[in-house]
Design an enzyme around this catalytic site. Sequence first.
Site, PDB file in Angstrom:
ATOM      1  N   ASP A  85       0.896  -0.991   0.009  1.00  0.00           N
ATOM      2  CA  ASP A  85      -0.034  -0.160  -0.050  1.00  0.00           C
ATOM      3  C   ASP A  85       0.936   1.240   0.035  1.00  0.00           C
ATOM      4  OD1 ASP A  85      -2.560   1.376  -0.019  1.00  0.00           O
ATOM      5  OD2 ASP A  85      -2.397   1.275   2.323  1.00  0.00           O
ATOM      6  N   HIS A  86       0.532   2.190  -1.018  1.00  0.00           N
ATOM      7  CA  HIS A  86       1.230   3.456  -1.007  1.00  0.00           C
ATOM      8  C   HIS A  86       2.904   3.173  -1.208  1.00  0.00           C
ATOM      9  CE1 HIS A  86      -2.129   6.011  -0.239  1.00  0.00           C
ATOM     10  NE2 HIS A  86      -2.409   5.360   0.747  1.00  0.00           N
ATOM     11  N   ASP A 107       1.973   5.046  -5.576  1.00  0.00           N
ATOM     12  CA  ASP A 107       1.626   6.257  -5.167  1.00  0.00           C
ATOM     13  C   ASP A 107       2.279   7.300  -5.659  1.00  0.00           C
ATOM     14  OD1 ASP A 107       0.264   8.369  -4.380  1.00  0.00           O
ATOM     15  OD2 ASP A 107       0.320   7.942  -2.236  1.00  0.00           O
ATOM     16  N   GLY A 184      -6.904   8.140   8.397  1.00  0.00           N
ATOM     17  CA  GLY A 184      -6.906   8.368   9.785  1.00  0.00           C
ATOM     18  C   GLY A 184      -8.437   8.672  10.161  1.00  0.00           C
ATOM     19  N   HIS A 211      -9.614   4.820  -0.196  1.00  0.00           N
ATOM     20  CA  HIS A 211      -8.646   4.799   0.766  1.00  0.00           C
ATOM     21  C   HIS A 211      -9.544   5.649   1.883  1.00  0.00           C
ATOM     22  CE1 HIS A 211      -4.621   3.800  -1.074  1.00  0.00           C
ATOM     23  NE2 HIS A 211      -5.667   3.538  -1.865  1.00  0.00           N
ATOM     24  N   GLY A 212      -9.025   5.302   3.113  1.00  0.00           N
ATOM     25  CA  GLY A 212      -9.751   5.920   4.385  1.00  0.00           C
ATOM     26  C   GLY A 212     -11.087   5.444   4.517  1.00  0.00           C
ATOM     27  N   ASN A 233     -10.279   0.463   1.638  1.00  0.00           N
ATOM     28  CA  ASN A 233      -9.069   0.294   2.512  1.00  0.00           C
ATOM     29  C   ASN A 233      -9.732   0.728   4.057  1.00  0.00           C
ATOM     30  OD1 ASN A 233      -7.723  -0.078   0.104  1.00  0.00           O
ATOM     31  ND2 ASN A 233      -6.148   1.321   0.674  1.00  0.00           N
TER      32      ASN A 233
END
Length: 292
Positions: A85-86, A107, A184, A211-212, A233
């Site tokens: 990831d990333h 990314d 977050g 994402h998030g 995610n």
Amino acid sequence: MALVSMKDMLHKALEEQYAVGQFNLNNLEFTQAILQAAQEEKAPVILGVTEPYIPYMGGLPCIVGMVNALMEHYGITVPVALHLDHGTTYEVCVRAIHAGFTSVMIDASHHTLEANIEVTQRVTQMAHVLGATVEAELGRITGREDDLVVDEAEGMYAVPEDCVKLVYETGIDCLAPALGSVHGPYRGQPKLGFDRMGEIQRLTGLPLVLHGGSGLPESEIRQAIALGTCKINVNTDNQSACTAAIRSYLQEHPEAYDPRNYLIPAREAIKASVKAKIRLFGSDGKAGGHAQ
């Protein structure tokens, strides 16, 4: 069962309108909990590892070895993909695939569109030769993802025309467009760009990635899935469940010293969190019919 590419599971999800959860690995207990939850829910699952966690967890070969050993130990039969990831560079993506990861995210969203396309194209060509899936990002998803911090001022919605250009010039397998989600904990109500999400999916034809996924209202999760989001995610919700269980146990048992005493409840809390997400995403019972 051996680790699989996530390409087949995402296209099946797109066709049947559900999403596969990517749940991040933070340590042994997270890995155990996620695999057990997926097996018990009969759901395909994606195990995510961010770059800052690679040295923390002993390096890429250690992570792959742990995942494979646990899959054998628990008799895992559902499809499992192991995803970087990333990933920030071509080099780390290469190392991950050679170590045994079946999927990588490059990314390069902090670069110009042209530079993003250039590095993503290189990663995709390499990954496809080695049988791995590639995810790319366009726009900046705000918030914190482990050691990566993106301020609100830096965040922006992905432009549909740029998404089409990135997809067609690189050959990626799935796309994470920035559409208002954050890494977050959320501060206030998120504003996801659903109109743009649907337009990007129609124009590119690819499975989209959100994402998030922690903390989003259930109605928005379902709406995103209906618009072609096939990979969601989740990490913060699982981390919070883990930490709350440990904190609660130690407050009630201040004399405890054996890590198993508080890590087993933590593992169960993570498992419960993952199972709830799997059901919300609609991937429970969807483990059948995947190419191996």
